[in-house]
Design a protein around this motif. Structure first.
Motif, PDB file in Angstrom:
ATOM      1  N   PRO A 191     -47.204 -10.386 -52.018  1.00 38.66           N
ATOM      2  CA  PRO A 191     -46.615  -9.056 -52.194  1.00 38.66           C
ATOM      3  C   PRO A 191     -45.528  -9.077 -53.279  1.00 38.66           C
ATOM      4  CG  PRO A 191     -45.888 -10.014 -50.124  1.00 38.66           C
ATOM      5  CD  PRO A 191     -46.907 -10.956 -50.718  1.00 38.66           C
ATOM      6  N   THR A 197     -42.069  -7.967 -54.732  1.00 36.69           N
ATOM      7  CA  THR A 197     -40.762  -7.501 -54.270  1.00 36.69           C
ATOM      8  C   THR A 197     -39.951  -7.097 -55.493  1.00 36.69           C
ATOM      9  OG1 THR A 197     -39.882  -9.749 -54.335  1.00 36.69           O
ATOM     10  CG2 THR A 197     -40.757  -8.987 -52.235  1.00 36.69           C
ATOM     11  N   GLU A 221     -36.327  -6.296 -56.899  1.00 35.72           N
ATOM     12  CA  GLU A 221     -34.913  -6.511 -56.625  1.00 35.72           C
ATOM     13  C   GLU A 221     -34.099  -5.514 -57.429  1.00 35.72           C
ATOM     14  OE1 GLU A 221     -33.827 -10.524 -57.402  1.00 35.72           O
ATOM     15  OE2 GLU A 221     -35.454 -11.335 -56.196  1.00 35.72           O
TER      16      GLU A 221
END
Length: 184
Positions: free
Chosen positions: A49, A51, A53
């Protein structure tokens, strides 16, 4: 007579291949590749997956203030407009207890203002067709700059002013109610 067999044309050899008749069309291979690629991509993103930030906030260096050498444009229109006109609220009533001889102010409706006399005359004609007493006033704004104002009135009573303003609004004309010293 002799015959030249070297120049004799031969019929081209026909290729009969069983593989050309049973081959799959190219569009089918393309669609199959797209489906397989989509499946592989979805499998990859399920296993890994993504991500996101938030970017780290770094202290911003102070921007150097540079002076703009070009002068800002100067608009005199707003000052001239405020000095020359007084807008009267619609609910204000005229002082009818004074006799007509003693009144020093008059109310008019300004429907438009044009630098071109032809445009002002066109609007004046439209207002005359609405049975309003319209006229054109020539006003010198600056030295040599003449504007043509289309005004309706002056009005003797508040009811006449309200009636004319209602008629203008019903015919989709915006008008300013102006109060100024009575001209003799």
């Amino acid at each position: 007579m002799s015959r030249d067999f070297a120049k004799k044309g031969r019929a081209p050899a026909r290729r009969t291949s069983s593989s050309s008749n049973s081959s799959t069309p190219a569009w089918l291979w393309f669609v199959a590749g797209l489906v397989l690629g989509a499946f592989a991509a979805s499998f990859y993103f399920i296993k890994n997956p993504v991500t996101v930030e938030a970017p780290k906030e770094e202290p911003k260096p102070k921007a150097k203030v540079t002076e703009n050498k070009t002068p800002k444009p100067r608009f005199d229109f707003y000052k001239l407009l405020q000095e020359s006109e007084t807008i009267v609220p619609a609910s204000e009533t005229m002082e009818e207890q004074k006799p007509a001889q003693e009144q020093t102010t008059e109310y008019i409706l300004q429907v438009g203002s044009f630098p071109n006399e032809y445009d002002a005359d066109k609007l004046r004609a439209q207002l005359i067709l609405l049975n309003l007493d319209a006229r054109i006033e020539k006003v010198e704004i600056r030295k040599g700059e003449i504007w043509h104002r289309v005004v309706v009135g002056p009005f003797a009573t508040q009811t006449a002013l309200t009636t004319a303003r209602t008629q203008l609004v019903n015919n989709q004309y915006n008008a300013l109610v102006l109060k100024r010293a009575k001209t003799k």
